[in-house]
Scaffold this motif. Structure first.
Motif, mmCIF file in Angstrom:
data_model
loop_
_atom_site.group_PDB
_atom_site.id
_atom_site.type_symbol
_atom_site.label_atom_id
_atom_site.label_comp_id
_atom_site.label_asym_id
_atom_site.label_seq_id
_atom_site.Cartn_x
_atom_site.Cartn_y
_atom_site.Cartn_z
ATOM 1 N N SER A 218 -9.007 -10.205 23.949
ATOM 2 C CA SER A 218 -8.520 -9.043 23.205
ATOM 3 C C SER A 218 -8.906 -9.175 21.740
ATOM 4 N N PHE A 219 -9.409 -8.083 21.163
ATOM 5 C CA PHE A 219 -9.818 -8.054 19.765
ATOM 6 C C PHE A 219 -9.187 -6.827 19.105
ATOM 7 N N SER A 220 -8.470 -7.043 18.007
ATOM 8 C CA SER A 220 -7.772 -5.934 17.364
ATOM 9 C C SER A 220 -7.916 -6.006 15.855
ATOM 10 N N THR A 221 -7.858 -4.852 15.225
ATOM 11 C CA THR A 221 -7.862 -4.748 13.768
ATOM 12 C C THR A 221 -6.764 -3.781 13.348
ATOM 13 N N SER A 222 -6.358 -3.909 12.099
ATOM 14 C CA SER A 222 -5.335 -3.030 11.548
ATOM 15 C C SER A 222 -5.694 -2.694 10.107
ATOM 16 N N PHE A 223 -5.757 -1.397 9.805
ATOM 17 C CA PHE A 223 -6.019 -0.923 8.454
ATOM 18 C C PHE A 223 -4.813 -0.088 8.015
ATOM 19 N N SER A 224 -4.157 -0.489 6.951
ATOM 20 C CA SER A 224 -3.001 0.276 6.489
ATOM 21 C C SER A 224 -3.095 0.520 4.989
ATOM 22 N N LEU A 225 -2.639 1.690 4.589
ATOM 23 C CA LEU A 225 -2.621 2.082 3.184
ATOM 24 C C LEU A 225 -1.245 2.643 2.864
ATOM 25 N N SER A 226 -0.544 1.993 1.928
ATOM 26 C CA SER A 226 0.780 2.462 1.524
ATOM 27 C C SER A 226 0.720 2.961 0.084
ATOM 28 N N GLN A 227 1.527 3.985 -0.200
ATOM 29 C CA GLN A 227 1.490 4.623 -1.508
ATOM 30 C C GLN A 227 2.901 5.018 -1.942
ATOM 31 N N VAL A 228 3.244 4.672 -3.175
ATOM 32 C CA VAL A 228 4.482 5.155 -3.774
ATOM 33 C C VAL A 228 4.210 6.550 -4.310
ATOM 34 N N LEU A 229 4.789 7.568 -3.680
ATOM 35 C CA LEU A 229 4.541 8.958 -4.070
ATOM 36 C C LEU A 229 5.456 9.416 -5.190
ATOM 37 N N SER A 230 6.668 8.853 -5.230
ATOM 38 C CA SER A 230 7.621 9.163 -6.297
ATOM 39 C C SER A 230 8.635 8.035 -6.334
ATOM 40 N N THR A 231 9.615 8.168 -7.191
ATOM 41 C CA THR A 231 10.643 7.130 -7.281
ATOM 42 C C THR A 231 11.479 7.055 -6.007
ATOM 43 N N ARG A 232 11.440 8.110 -5.197
ATOM 44 C CA ARG A 232 12.257 8.153 -3.984
ATOM 45 C C ARG A 232 11.444 8.121 -2.686
ATOM 46 N N LEU A 233 10.163 8.456 -2.750
ATOM 47 C CA LEU A 233 9.372 8.638 -1.534
ATOM 48 C C LEU A 233 8.199 7.673 -1.474
ATOM 49 N N GLN A 234 8.074 6.998 -0.333
ATOM 50 C CA GLN A 234 6.950 6.103 -0.068
ATOM 51 C C GLN A 234 6.319 6.489 1.255
#
Length: 410
Positions: A218-234
């Motif tokens: 089994s071969f797997s990859t993971s690409f993730s991008l996180s962003q702080v959109l505001s002081t309350r929302l991520q």
């Protein structure tokens, strides 16, 4: 040889020893400038214990009918050390050891003539080691992982790489992971389909069957991008493509055909998977957080699935919180699935495993977390205690319950 339908047996918590605490206190007294100790120090020791029980009447071992009763008792312990290198980077070493023990009534039907065969119960042991190098100023990191897993009919060697990159303002984070698992498992057929009896081979409780082995990689990859959109929302988006090659069919699972014949499960030797997920976290105020998640899944076997989840942690105080959660899943099954006795004799691939069928499911539960500033039960080093319960209900009739206890000393 087990078949567990929920991947919810693993949580990660911690226990820190008193020796490590004393070392930390001594270092804190000496730290009058930017001095960082280059000695290896113990940071955390994490432990979790979970109990899982399921029941149903669609066992793939007996062709899509029969008991699916199964219990699993899982325990995980991991120890984390850290050390600063000459360049000032923080090196973290995480050793994890997992031990699961299960009993499965359906697996015991591989040979129904026995009172209790080796397949009735088994123990899986799976250690792993991870090293991560972190630049604390930028937040950028990279690391490597090695793992091993073993049970009666199966062993696996794994390797992985992880990479983290943060923007200058720390509001954007990119994570990449790559993993490979090289597995080997014994090809065990239902008793009535076996031809490999060898009186010179000793197989413990399985006695004298000469089982061949087959690979499954089994071969797997993971690409993730996180962003702080505001002081309350991520927000976070994650794409996790993977590929499996080798013996992907579980050969001790039976399939029955419209002409009355019986065969062992047979599935293609390659499988591509593509899950795409989106997570949104909204901090309503100091007491409420709304966490939502959606995932779309597809593969080349024809399975399509939608999963939606919501969790609402409620902070009663700075150290007591309750997090109820709910998850819904709808899945369109593979083209190779058919119920008991309904397979076409001319089919090349076939399965009666209801995990691969069209279904919908509900999973509901809650997590209670205690992390008082003076320690749980007044013990300073007992940093947190968590108790999690979940109940799973599937349209095929499968039901399960899981209870997980986690403790953290720090």
């Amino acid at each position: 040889m087990r078949k567990i339908y929920l991947g919810v047996l693993m949580l990660y918590m911690g226990i820190l020893s008193s020796h490590a605490q004393m070392q930390t206190e001594k270092q804190a007294v000496k730290d009058t400038s930017n001095y960082q100790s280059r000695k290896l120090s113990l940071d955390e020791v994490n432990f979790v214990s979970g109990y899982y029980h399921q029941n149903g009447n669609n066992s793939a071992v007996t062709g899509g009918i029969g008991t699916e009763k199964l219990t699993d008792f899982a325990n995980t312990l991991d120890v984390q050390f850290s050390k600063y290198g000459k360049s000032g980077r923080k090196n973290t070493y995480l050793f994890e050891l997992g031990v699961d023990h299960y009993t499965s009534a359906s697996s015991d039907k591989i040979d129904p003539s026995t009172i209790s065969s080796a397949s009735m119960q088994d123990t899986r042991v799976y250690p792993s080691l991870n090293w991560t190098s972190l630049n604390e100023k930028t937040g950028n990191a990279f690391g490597f992982t090695g793992s091993y897993s073993h049970e009666f009919d199966y062993q696996s060697f794994g390797a992985g790489f992880n990479l983290t990159r943060l923007s200058k303002d720390k509001n954007t984070q990119f994570d990449f992971k790559a993993q490979a698992f090289l597995d080997t498992w014994k090809v065990i057929l239902p008793i009535e389909l076996r031809t490999g009896y060898n009186p010179n081979v000793q197989q413990g409780r399985e006695q004298k069957w000469d089982y061949p082995s087959a690979p499954r990689n089994s071969f797997s990859t993971s690409f993730s991008l996180s962003q702080v959109l505001s002081t309350r929302l991520q927000a976070l988006i994650v794409v996790e493509p993977s590929y499996q090659k080798g013996l992907l069919a579980t050969r001790y699972q039976r399939d029955y055909f419209t002409d009355g014949s019986e065969r062992a499960e047979n599935l293609p030797g390659g499988r591509y998977k593509l899950p795409i997920g989106l997570r949104l976290n909204y901090f309503l105020d100091d007491h409420f957080v709304i966490r939502t998640f959606y995932r779309y899944y597809m593969d080349n076997w024809g399975i399509r699935a939608h999963t939606a989840e919501i969790e609402v942690p409620i902070k009663f105080s700075s150290f007591v919180s309750l997090s109820p959660y709910y998850r819904y899943n709808y899945q369109t099954g593979t083209r190779y699935f058919a119920p008991y006795g309904q397979h076409n004799p001319t089919d090349s691939y076939y399965t009666s495993d209801y995990d691969l069928s069209t279904l919908h499911s509900n999973f509901v539960g809650a997590n209670l977390r205690l992390s008082p500033p003076k320690g749980v039960f007044g013990w300073q080093r007992f940093n947190s205690l968590e108790l999690r319960y979940g109940h799973y209900m599937r349209s095929t009739g499968l039901n399960s319950n899981i209870v997980t206890l986690a403790m953290k000393f720090k």
